[in-house]
Design an enzyme around this catalytic site. Structure first.
Site, PDB file in Angstrom:
ATOM      1  N   THR A 200       0.809  -1.042  -0.129  1.00 41.95           N
ATOM      2  CA  THR A 200       0.125   0.473   0.059  1.00 41.95           C
ATOM      3  C   THR A 200       0.589   0.766   0.227  1.00 41.95           C
ATOM      4  O   THR A 200       1.749   1.049   0.955  1.00 41.95           O
ATOM      5  CB  THR A 200      -0.637   0.395   0.724  1.00 41.95           C
ATOM      6  OG1 THR A 200      -1.985  -1.544   0.749  1.00 41.95           O
ATOM      7  CG2 THR A 200      -1.484   1.013   1.575  1.00 41.95           C
ATOM      8  N   THR A 201       0.811   2.074  -0.958  1.00 46.36           N
ATOM      9  CA  THR A 201       0.978   3.150  -1.346  1.00 46.36           C
ATOM     10  C   THR A 201       0.894   4.335  -0.612  1.00 46.36           C
ATOM     11  O   THR A 201      -1.328   4.344  -0.538  1.00 46.36           O
ATOM     12  CB  THR A 201       1.518   3.977  -2.642  1.00 46.36           C
ATOM     13  OG1 THR A 201       0.889   3.285  -3.112  1.00 46.36           O
ATOM     14  CG2 THR A 201       2.678   2.505  -3.096  1.00 46.36           C
TER      15      THR A 201
ATOM     16  N   ALA B  18       7.399  -2.295  -0.073  1.00 46.93           N
ATOM     17  CA  ALA B  18       7.336  -2.133  -1.053  1.00 46.93           C
ATOM     18  C   ALA B  18       6.774  -1.464  -2.236  1.00 46.93           C
ATOM     19  O   ALA B  18       5.511  -1.396  -2.213  1.00 46.93           O
ATOM     20  CB  ALA B  18       7.722  -3.489  -2.638  1.00 46.93           C
TER      21      ALA B  18
ATOM     22  N   ASN C 190       6.187  -1.153  -5.484  1.00 46.95           N
ATOM     23  CA  ASN C 190       5.913  -2.315  -6.423  1.00 46.95           C
ATOM     24  C   ASN C 190       6.352  -3.496  -5.709  1.00 46.95           C
ATOM     25  O   ASN C 190       7.812  -4.030  -5.750  1.00 46.95           O
ATOM     26  CB  ASN C 190       6.401  -1.709  -7.311  1.00 46.95           C
ATOM     27  CG  ASN C 190       5.969  -2.197  -8.808  1.00 46.95           C
ATOM     28  OD1 ASN C 190       5.577  -3.701  -8.715  1.00 46.95           O
ATOM     29  ND2 ASN C 190       5.774  -1.463  -9.423  1.00 46.95           N
ATOM     30  N   PHE C 191       5.942  -4.802  -6.037  1.00 45.15           N
ATOM     31  CA  PHE C 191       6.545  -5.984  -5.677  1.00 45.15           C
ATOM     32  C   PHE C 191       6.770  -6.848  -6.965  1.00 45.15           C
ATOM     33  O   PHE C 191       7.405  -8.102  -6.730  1.00 45.15           O
ATOM     34  CB  PHE C 191       5.893  -6.977  -5.028  1.00 45.15           C
ATOM     35  CG  PHE C 191       5.954  -6.174  -3.637  1.00 45.15           C
ATOM     36  CD1 PHE C 191       6.427  -6.832  -2.736  1.00 45.15           C
ATOM     37  CD2 PHE C 191       4.683  -5.873  -3.245  1.00 45.15           C
ATOM     38  CE1 PHE C 191       6.711  -6.944  -1.766  1.00 45.15           C
ATOM     39  CE2 PHE C 191       4.849  -5.419  -1.578  1.00 45.15           C
ATOM     40  CZ  PHE C 191       5.888  -5.565  -0.684  1.00 45.15           C
TER      41      PHE C 191
ATOM     42  N   HIS D 274      -1.139   5.190 -15.271  1.00 37.69           N
ATOM     43  CA  HIS D 274      -1.855   4.746 -14.630  1.00 37.69           C
ATOM     44  C   HIS D 274      -3.254   4.303 -14.500  1.00 37.69           C
ATOM     45  O   HIS D 274      -3.505   5.150 -15.411  1.00 37.69           O
ATOM     46  CB  HIS D 274      -1.823   4.863 -12.967  1.00 37.69           C
ATOM     47  CG  HIS D 274      -0.351   3.753 -12.533  1.00 37.69           C
ATOM     48  ND1 HIS D 274       0.356   4.552 -12.433  1.00 37.69           N
ATOM     49  CD2 HIS D 274       0.221   2.788 -12.155  1.00 37.69           C
ATOM     50  CE1 HIS D 274       1.522   3.770 -11.522  1.00 37.69           C
ATOM     51  NE2 HIS D 274       1.393   2.582 -11.589  1.00 37.69           N
TER      52      HIS D 274
ATOM     53  N   LYS E 213      -6.419   4.688  -9.523  1.00 37.92           N
ATOM     54  CA  LYS E 213      -5.392   4.925  -8.841  1.00 37.92           C
ATOM     55  C   LYS E 213      -5.580   6.283  -7.727  1.00 37.92           C
ATOM     56  O   LYS E 213      -5.662   7.213  -8.154  1.00 37.92           O
ATOM     57  CB  LYS E 213      -3.865   4.858  -9.879  1.00 37.92           C
ATOM     58  CG  LYS E 213      -3.192   5.182  -8.951  1.00 37.92           C
ATOM     59  CD  LYS E 213      -1.478   4.029  -9.165  1.00 37.92           C
ATOM     60  CE  LYS E 213      -0.485   4.182  -8.494  1.00 37.92           C
ATOM     61  NZ  LYS E 213      -0.705   3.664  -7.098  1.00 37.92           N
TER      62      LYS E 213
ATOM     63  N   THR F 231       5.863   3.899  -7.054  1.00 38.37           N
ATOM     64  CA  THR F 231       6.634   3.458  -8.154  1.00 38.37           C
ATOM     65  C   THR F 231       7.523   4.003  -8.512  1.00 38.37           C
ATOM     66  O   THR F 231       9.139   4.810  -8.484  1.00 38.37           O
ATOM     67  CB  THR F 231       6.552   2.583  -8.608  1.00 38.37           C
ATOM     68  OG1 THR F 231       5.759   1.689  -8.685  1.00 38.37           O
ATOM     69  CG2 THR F 231       7.704   1.848  -9.572  1.00 38.37           C
TER      70      THR F 231
END
Length: 233
Positions: free
Chosen positions: A72-73, A96, A98-99, A131, A135, A142
């Site tokens: 989660t960002t 992360a 981005n995983f 995106h 979003k 990222t």
């Protein structure tokens, strides 16, 4: 492996499908309330919730000695507080932005290119990310990670979504259609442009990377990154 999912939107559903394919079991699917969760049979938690819920989700797991994978960002103002609690409770944590396995390789390419370009004054770097319209944050987590890695390895001092100063990285964020995620980094001079780019074709790569991280973290204590998971250090 028994998994608790925090957030059961598109990413949560993708995680569930891949987890079952990899012989794991989803034992909890939580969208909002973390107070009523039975943690007794949870081996690891994966958090793809919302910026408002992430910190509570993560810290609730630390209190119950459950390892956490978080993608989660938008909650990182409390990141250091979460790390302190993780250390206090001897927990295990991977965050992360981005995983995706490909994106984490892209992170390393970005760092190496930034080092190579750091002293070549003819080039100025810009970034663009695109995106889907759902979003919530802009620029993406990222993109921020990419920009921060460039700043750490060059003479740039900041990133901005406005008109940049000489020592700033301009980031353009676009929201359109159902784009899973595209990130491009451009070094432009008067005579040419050097570009590296990552394009996600679907969300499966993000979910797969999170599951691989969850499998990796079992039995470990501490704060880790995808560099540890992929042995990129």
């Amino acid at each position: 492996m028994n998994i608790a999912l925090f957030g059961y939107g598109k990413m949560g559903k993708m995680l569930e499908k891949l987890a079952v394919d990899r012989s794991h079991k989803i034992v909890a699917k939580i969208d909002e309330d973390t107070a009523a969760i039975d943690f007794s049979n949870v081996d690891v938690a994966i958090d793809f919730s919302t910026p408002d819920a992430a910190f509570q989700n993560i810290t609730s797991c630390f209190e119950k000695n459950i390892p956490v994978i978080s993608g989660t960002t938008g909650w990182l103002a409390k990141y250091d507080e979460a790390l302190a609690l993780c250390a206090q409770k001897k927990g295990a944590f991977i965050y992360a932005s981005n995983f995706s396995l490909g994106v984490n390789i892209f992170f390393e390419l970005n760092i190496q290119l930034a080092k190579m370009m750091a002293h070549i004054e003819q080039y100025h770097v810009t970034m663009e990310e695109t995106h889907h319209t759902q979003k919530l944050d802009a620029p993406s987590g990222t993109a921020i990670t990419l920009a921060e890695d460039i700043i750490e390895n060059s003479g740039y001092a900041n990133w901005t979504m406005k008109e940049p100063q000489t020592n700033e990285i301009a980031i353009t964020a676009k929201r359109e259609g159902n784009v899973p995620g595209t990130h491009g980094i451009n070094y432009k001079s008067a005579v040419d442009t050097i570009e590296i780019k990552h394009t996600a074709h679907n969300r499966e790569g993000f979910a797969l990377g999170a599951l691989i991280a969850a499998e990796w973290i079992l039995g470990k204590t501490g704060v880790f990154s995808m560099k540890d998971v992929l042995n990129l250090k």
